[in-house]
Design a protein around this motif. Structure first.
Motif, mmCIF file in Angstrom:
data_model
loop_
_atom_site.group_PDB
_atom_site.id
_atom_site.type_symbol
_atom_site.label_atom_id
_atom_site.label_comp_id
_atom_site.label_asym_id
_atom_site.label_seq_id
_atom_site.Cartn_x
_atom_site.Cartn_y
_atom_site.Cartn_z
ATOM 1 N N LEU A 20 0.826 -1.212 0.000
ATOM 2 C CA LEU A 20 0.000 0.000 0.000
ATOM 3 C C LEU A 20 0.857 1.257 0.000
ATOM 4 O O LEU A 20 0.502 2.266 -0.625
ATOM 5 N N ARG A 21 1.971 1.192 0.682
ATOM 6 C CA ARG A 21 2.878 2.347 0.718
ATOM 7 C C ARG A 21 3.460 2.622 -0.664
ATOM 8 O O ARG A 21 3.627 3.767 -1.072
ATOM 9 N N GLU A 22 3.726 1.557 -1.398
ATOM 10 C CA GLU A 22 4.339 1.705 -2.723
ATOM 11 C C GLU A 22 3.316 2.052 -3.803
ATOM 12 O O GLU A 22 3.659 2.728 -4.783
ATOM 13 N N ASN A 23 2.056 1.595 -3.637
ATOM 14 C CA ASN A 23 1.079 1.796 -4.712
ATOM 15 C C ASN A 23 0.146 2.981 -4.480
ATOM 16 O O ASN A 23 -0.843 3.154 -5.209
ATOM 17 N N GLY A 24 0.451 3.778 -3.459
ATOM 18 C CA GLY A 24 -0.377 4.962 -3.214
ATOM 19 C C GLY A 24 -1.675 4.666 -2.490
ATOM 20 O O GLY A 24 -2.613 5.449 -2.549
ATOM 21 N N GLY A 25 -1.734 3.518 -1.797
ATOM 22 C CA GLY A 25 -2.920 3.182 -1.004
ATOM 23 C C GLY A 25 -4.051 2.562 -1.793
ATOM 24 O O GLY A 25 -5.207 2.608 -1.353
ATOM 25 N N ARG A 26 -3.759 1.935 -2.924
ATOM 26 C CA ARG A 26 -4.805 1.321 -3.743
ATOM 27 C C ARG A 26 -5.203 -0.036 -3.150
ATOM 28 O O ARG A 26 -4.597 -1.073 -3.426
#
Length: 221
Positions: free
Chosen positions: A44-50
């Protein structure tokens, strides 16, 4: 009578023992199955919370728990709380959102609410949940996000003291600006004893309230 069977789905090892202890205090006869996936928060940190990227496998974890005999599921991660309601409908058993009771209590306590977190991906779902709780209760609130910048990175690097220093400073600042401070992550609660008593009194943490919701749901089975 068969013992109550519960499942708790975690995204951090930090919540496993915490919830085991709290549940044992309130539901000592319950049998608990823990499911842990500690790759969720980094993703989530890497994908912007998706959260939609997490949904398929989290749904599978919940299905495994249900098929294994769980009568109730507790989602111990506030970052993916929006998955609880649709999965509960799909599986036909209650799925407790860890921060739902906390949000409901927060909007009752005052109109100025601060949300503190160490992960930016956790702020949006918690702020959204508070807005939903306020709407459901017919209350007007303002919600301010407070990120303890660098705290998560410090913890991942093994610097627990540095993490706690940053969290304590963020909570103290938030308590000076809001009537209620919501701790978006259960792992932040251990820092509370470092705050002044008046600041501690403004803070709300999710685990005890979530377990109270679990007890209430268990009584309704």
């Amino acid at each position: 009578m068969s013992p109550l069977r519960l499942a708790v789905i975690h995204t951090s090892p930090a919540t496993v023992d915490l919830f085991a202890r709290l549940i044992a205090e309130q539901l000592p006869q319950a049998r608990i199955t823990n499911i842990l996936d500690d790759s969720v928060l980094p993703q989530l940190r890497e994908n912007g919370g998706r959260v939609e990227e997490i949904a398929p496998r989290w749904r599978q974890y919940a299905r495994i728990a249900r098929d294994g005999g769980a009568q109730l599921i507790l989602n111990a991660c506030s970052s993916i709380g929006e998955l609880c309601e649709p999965v509960a409908r799909e599986l036909g058993i209650p799925v407790i959102r860890v921060d739902a009771a906390m949000a409901a209590q927060a909007v009752q306590r005052g109109p100025r609410i601060a949300v503190a977190a160490t992960l930016a991906s956790t702020l949006r779902p918690t702020c959204d949940l508070l807005a939903q709780a306020a709407l459901a209760q017919g209350r007007a609130v303002t919600v301010q996000a407070k990120l303890a910048a660098g705290a998560y990175e410090a913890l991942m690097a093994g610097d627990r003291a540095g993490h706690d220093d940053l969290v304590a400073a963020t909570l103290a600042e938030a308590a000076g600006e809001a009537e209620v401070v919501v701790l978006a992550q259960a792992s932040m609660a251990r820092v509370l004893p470092r705050l002044a008593a008046a600041d501690q009194a403004r803070c709300l943490v999710s685990p005890p309230l979530a377990v109270a919701s679990l007890v209430s749901a268990a009584r309704s089975l």
